[in-house]
Design a protein around this motif. Structure first.
Motif, PDB file in Angstrom:
ATOM      1  N   THR A   1      70.227  14.993   7.154  1.00 43.89           N
ATOM      2  CA  THR A   1      71.626  14.171   7.330  1.00 43.89           C
ATOM      3  C   THR A   1      71.260  12.896   7.476  1.00 43.89           C
ATOM      4  OG1 THR A   1      72.032  14.573   9.590  1.00 43.89           O
ATOM      5  CG2 THR A   1      72.647  16.402   8.021  1.00 43.89           C
ATOM      6  N   GLN A   2      70.047  12.492   7.720  1.00 42.45           N
ATOM      7  CA  GLN A   2      69.673  10.977   7.903  1.00 42.45           C
ATOM      8  C   GLN A   2      68.586  10.620   6.965  1.00 42.45           C
ATOM      9  OE1 GLN A   2      71.446   9.434  10.297  1.00 42.45           O
ATOM     10  NE2 GLN A   2      72.420  11.257  10.880  1.00 42.45           N
ATOM     11  N   LEU A   3      68.181  11.275   6.129  1.00 47.12           N
ATOM     12  CA  LEU A   3      67.162  10.892   5.155  1.00 47.12           C
ATOM     13  C   LEU A   3      67.472   9.752   4.254  1.00 47.12           C
ATOM     14  CD1 LEU A   3      65.370  14.500   4.009  1.00 47.12           C
ATOM     15  CD2 LEU A   3      64.415  12.336   5.351  1.00 47.12           C
ATOM     16  N   HIS A   4      68.837   9.347   4.006  1.00 44.87           N
ATOM     17  CA  HIS A   4      69.061   8.228   3.342  1.00 44.87           C
ATOM     18  C   HIS A   4      69.061   6.958   3.990  1.00 44.87           C
ATOM     19  CE1 HIS A   4      72.758   9.165   5.625  1.00 44.87           C
ATOM     20  NE2 HIS A   4      73.007   8.207   5.361  1.00 44.87           N
ATOM     21  N   ARG A   5      68.744   6.968   5.236  1.00 49.85           N
ATOM     22  CA  ARG A   5      68.703   5.646   5.915  1.00 49.85           C
ATOM     23  C   ARG A   5      67.147   5.244   5.801  1.00 49.85           C
ATOM     24  NH1 ARG A   5      73.398   5.125   8.470  1.00 49.85           N
ATOM     25  NH2 ARG A   5      74.360   7.128   9.365  1.00 49.85           N
ATOM     26  N   GLN A   6      67.217   3.768   5.838  1.00 53.41           N
ATOM     27  CA  GLN A   6      65.821   3.258   5.922  1.00 53.41           C
ATOM     28  C   GLN A   6      65.114   3.337   7.225  1.00 53.41           C
ATOM     29  OE1 GLN A   6      65.893  -0.537   4.182  1.00 53.41           O
ATOM     30  NE2 GLN A   6      63.896  -1.223   4.827  1.00 53.41           N
ATOM     31  N   ILE A   7      63.806   3.705   7.307  1.00 51.37           N
ATOM     32  CA  ILE A   7      63.258   3.695   8.622  1.00 51.37           C
ATOM     33  C   ILE A   7      63.035   2.314   8.876  1.00 51.37           C
ATOM     34  CG2 ILE A   7      61.121   4.498   9.611  1.00 51.37           C
ATOM     35  CD1 ILE A   7      62.967   6.758   8.596  1.00 51.37           C
ATOM     36  N   VAL A   8      63.339   1.832  10.240  1.00 43.86           N
ATOM     37  CA  VAL A   8      63.058   0.598  10.750  1.00 43.86           C
ATOM     38  C   VAL A   8      62.075   0.405  12.040  1.00 43.86           C
ATOM     39  CG1 VAL A   8      65.368  -0.163  10.391  1.00 43.86           C
ATOM     40  CG2 VAL A   8      64.949   0.854  12.485  1.00 43.86           C
ATOM     41  N   VAL A   9      61.765   1.654  12.403  1.00 45.83           N
ATOM     42  CA  VAL A   9      60.551   1.753  13.429  1.00 45.83           C
ATOM     43  C   VAL A   9      60.080   2.724  13.609  1.00 45.83           C
ATOM     44  CG1 VAL A   9      62.059   1.817  15.310  1.00 45.83           C
ATOM     45  CG2 VAL A   9      59.977   0.679  15.758  1.00 45.83           C
ATOM     46  N   GLN A  10      58.803   3.198  13.756  1.00 38.51           N
ATOM     47  CA  GLN A  10      58.209   4.340  14.446  1.00 38.51           C
ATOM     48  C   GLN A  10      57.913   4.210  15.911  1.00 38.51           C
ATOM     49  OE1 GLN A  10      54.269   5.926  13.055  1.00 38.51           O
ATOM     50  NE2 GLN A  10      55.406   7.649  12.123  1.00 38.51           N
ATOM     51  N   LYS A  11      58.089   5.032  16.880  1.00 41.74           N
ATOM     52  CA  LYS A  11      57.998   5.096  18.122  1.00 41.74           C
ATOM     53  C   LYS A  11      57.290   6.377  18.607  1.00 41.74           C
ATOM     54  CE  LYS A  11      60.127   2.747  20.849  1.00 41.74           C
ATOM     55  NZ  LYS A  11      60.921   1.979  21.733  1.00 41.74           N
ATOM     56  N   SER A  12      56.602   6.446  19.707  1.00 41.23           N
ATOM     57  CA  SER A  12      56.171   7.628  20.246  1.00 41.23           C
ATOM     58  C   SER A  12      56.938   7.531  21.841  1.00 41.23           C
ATOM     59  CB  SER A  12      54.883   7.380  20.513  1.00 41.23           C
ATOM     60  OG  SER A  12      54.559   8.241  21.834  1.00 41.23           O
ATOM     61  N   THR A  13      57.208   8.956  22.142  1.00 37.27           N
ATOM     62  CA  THR A  13      57.812   9.173  23.297  1.00 37.27           C
ATOM     63  C   THR A  13      57.291   8.924  24.472  1.00 37.27           C
ATOM     64  OG1 THR A  13      56.924  11.583  23.217  1.00 37.27           O
ATOM     65  CG2 THR A  13      59.031  11.336  22.525  1.00 37.27           C
ATOM     66  N   GLU A  14      55.904   8.605  24.306  1.00 36.18           N
ATOM     67  CA  GLU A  14      55.076   8.071  25.636  1.00 36.18           C
ATOM     68  C   GLU A  14      55.051   8.802  26.986  1.00 36.18           C
ATOM     69  OE1 GLU A  14      55.943   3.780  26.033  1.00 36.18           O
ATOM     70  OE2 GLU A  14      55.316   3.428  23.763  1.00 36.18           O
ATOM     71  N   THR A  15      55.143  10.091  26.545  1.00 36.33           N
ATOM     72  CA  THR A  15      55.039  11.232  27.772  1.00 36.33           C
ATOM     73  C   THR A  15      53.713  11.713  27.581  1.00 36.33           C
ATOM     74  OG1 THR A  15      55.933  12.988  26.365  1.00 36.33           O
ATOM     75  CG2 THR A  15      57.499  11.482  27.733  1.00 36.33           C
ATOM     76  N   TRP A  16      53.423  12.781  28.591  1.00 34.35           N
ATOM     77  CA  TRP A  16      51.918  13.376  28.446  1.00 34.35           C
ATOM     78  C   TRP A  16      51.746  14.275  27.078  1.00 34.35           C
ATOM     79  CZ3 TRP A  16      51.120  18.715  28.880  1.00 34.35           C
ATOM     80  CH2 TRP A  16      52.497  19.541  29.177  1.00 34.35           C
ATOM     81  N   LYS A  17      52.864  14.295  26.424  1.00 34.67           N
ATOM     82  CA  LYS A  17      52.801  15.103  25.093  1.00 34.67           C
ATOM     83  C   LYS A  17      53.591  14.136  24.338  1.00 34.67           C
ATOM     84  CE  LYS A  17      51.745  19.866  25.892  1.00 34.67           C
ATOM     85  NZ  LYS A  17      52.120  21.318  25.679  1.00 34.67           N
ATOM     86  N   ASN A  18      52.862  13.639  23.441  1.00 29.95           N
ATOM     87  CA  ASN A  18      53.707  12.466  22.460  1.00 29.95           C
ATOM     88  C   ASN A  18      54.169  13.167  21.314  1.00 29.95           C
ATOM     89  OD1 ASN A  18      53.210  10.120  24.045  1.00 29.95           O
ATOM     90  ND2 ASN A  18      51.147  10.149  23.421  1.00 29.95           N
ATOM     91  N   ILE A  19      55.533  12.809  20.998  1.00 25.05           N
ATOM     92  CA  ILE A  19      56.273  13.152  19.761  1.00 25.05           C
ATOM     93  C   ILE A  19      56.255  11.856  18.911  1.00 25.05           C
ATOM     94  CG2 ILE A  19      58.352  13.923  18.619  1.00 25.05           C
ATOM     95  CD1 ILE A  19      58.616  15.955  21.077  1.00 25.05           C
ATOM     96  N   TRP A  20      55.884  11.641  17.836  1.00 26.78           N
ATOM     97  CA  TRP A  20      56.262  10.503  17.120  1.00 26.78           C
ATOM     98  C   TRP A  20      57.558  10.412  16.377  1.00 26.78           C
ATOM     99  CZ3 TRP A  20      53.696   5.938  17.360  1.00 26.78           C
ATOM    100  CH2 TRP A  20      52.479   6.212  18.159  1.00 26.78           C
ATOM    101  N   LEU A  21      58.492   9.426  16.384  1.00 26.66           N
ATOM    102  CA  LEU A  21      59.528   9.513  15.377  1.00 26.66           C
ATOM    103  C   LEU A  21      59.851   8.350  14.668  1.00 26.66           C
ATOM    104  CD1 LEU A  21      61.785   9.493  19.063  1.00 26.66           C
ATOM    105  CD2 LEU A  21      61.330  11.348  17.553  1.00 26.66           C
ATOM    106  N   ASP A  22      60.512   8.816  13.646  1.00 25.93           N
ATOM    107  CA  ASP A  22      60.745   7.622  12.600  1.00 25.93           C
ATOM    108  C   ASP A  22      62.281   7.386  12.901  1.00 25.93           C
ATOM    109  OD1 ASP A  22      58.450   7.489  11.091  1.00 25.93           O
ATOM    110  OD2 ASP A  22      59.060   8.793   9.703  1.00 25.93           O
ATOM    111  N   LEU A  23      62.593   5.980  13.247  1.00 26.79           N
ATOM    112  CA  LEU A  23      63.901   5.621  13.497  1.00 26.79           C
ATOM    113  C   LEU A  23      64.545   5.019  12.350  1.00 26.79           C
ATOM    114  CD1 LEU A  23      63.228   4.943  17.162  1.00 26.79           C
ATOM    115  CD2 LEU A  23      64.146   6.992  16.293  1.00 26.79           C
TER     116      LEU A  23
END
Length: 106
Positions: free
Chosen positions: A25-47
């Protein structure tokens, strides 16, 4: 890349290094930043940024060396459930009138 699970709201992909959860539902949006959750287990996010300036996750990257498949599968099911409830609420709001959803293909 192998598609592990897919429905009208989400797609779960195995790219060898990551389990990638895409919010269709969000794929039509342009990615502006990639971030990590910065916890002991990191999930990366395209935002991506919405029209109101809110950042929303488009893709979630679960490193396979930190997360079992079950974790990514549960995230897929949670996202699907949330989007399904949102669609049901919108249908009720519009009196059961069928609404056309934008379906991005990638």
């Amino acid at each position: 890349m192998e598609v592990l699970m897919e429905n009208e709201f989400a797609r779960l992909i195995d790219d060898g290094q990551f389990y990638i959860l895409e919010d269709k539902t969000q794929l039509h949006r342009q990615i502006v930043v990639q971030k990590s959750t910065e916890t002991w287990k990191n999930i990366w996010l395209d935002l991506a940024e919405t029209e109101s300036g809110t950042l929303v996750a488009v893709r979630y990257y679960f490193p396979k060396n930190q997360f079992e498949y079950a974790v990514a599968r549960n995230a897929f099911n949670t996202l699907t459930s949330a989007r399904s409830k949102e669609l049901k609420r919108l249908k009720e709001l519009y009196g059961g009138v069928e609404i056309e959803l934008w379906r991005g293909e990638s």
